[in-house]
Scaffold this active site. Sequence first.
Site, mmCIF file in Angstrom:
data_model
loop_
_atom_site.group_PDB
_atom_site.id
_atom_site.type_symbol
_atom_site.label_atom_id
_atom_site.label_comp_id
_atom_site.label_asym_id
_atom_site.label_seq_id
_atom_site.Cartn_x
_atom_site.Cartn_y
_atom_site.Cartn_z
ATOM 1 N N ILE A 204 45.887 36.756 46.577
ATOM 2 C CA ILE A 204 44.509 36.808 46.323
ATOM 3 C C ILE A 204 43.749 36.034 47.695
ATOM 4 O O ILE A 204 44.459 34.997 47.926
ATOM 5 C CB ILE A 204 44.136 35.795 45.108
ATOM 6 N N CYS A 228 39.134 38.525 33.885
ATOM 7 C CA CYS A 228 40.005 39.418 34.587
ATOM 8 C C CYS A 228 40.505 40.419 33.323
ATOM 9 O O CYS A 228 39.762 40.752 32.438
ATOM 10 C CB CYS A 228 41.060 38.857 35.328
#
Length: 293
Positions: A204, A228
């Site tokens: 990420i 998410c």
Amino acid sequence: MDTGVTNGNKNGAHRQQLPNITKSSRVDPIITSTDGLVIDDGSVTPRATIAVTGTSVFDQGLLAGTIVTAEVAFVTSPYTSSDLQRLEVGSVNSGSTSRSTSPNPATASVQQQQQQQHQRQLHYESANAVLVPPLNFALVAPGIYRSGHPNKHNFPFMRKLGLKVIVQMSEEPYAPDLVEFLERENIRRIHYKIEGNKEPFIEIDEEVISSALVNILDARNHPLLIHCAKGKHRIGCLIGCLRKIQNWSMTSIFDEYRRFAGSKVLADQEFIEIFSAKVPYSIENKPFWLDVQ
């Protein structure tokens, strides 16, 4: 002499045969209707409206009998009983039916679309709707919630939250009904298209997490939901970095992460631990529960 009438029926209470008709009177129609039903796909079953007409037959001032006729109309447009009285439906014998003229196809299509939209609205506006939170839903801090990807079954619950902003931390596109829900409720969507940490090739981006935290720590966006796909790993990393800003211990941060993410901890745990990107949130608009560093 036998006159055909017994001693007890001089007043005409009984008779042996039906006499000739001497006078008749038509009774005004009695109109009843049944409501059409809306099917799951938005279609409407016919509304049945029945008009019953009785003709009374008299003989020498006494009621000799009643001739009953009925007319039935099936309409798919939302007519009321009073509307049916203006329809030209011919009289028919009891048990037969007459079908009204079909509406214009273009008008019927618009009405069907409006009906489907109305049913969707009722689904999540009804006071009796079951409140179903999104997957892995939880309170992060006052004004901030976390979850997995929401769906149409979560709309009544989400509406109760009074959300202003949804922050999406995944690549999946929104379904049309979710887009419609956000537009209707005037909820702004902030979308970060990121994948989760996957060793050894995918990690990420810290700048994405920093940008998301700036939006999350702006009280003008609250109430706010961040999600998410499943509400576990990417959201777990984001919340872990938020806890670092709140000066939580690493032990407490990892305990919270594992409550949602389970056994997948190594790559995400490492990301949280080394996260050092600057988060330039607004001091003026920060939430009340965040201490200024």
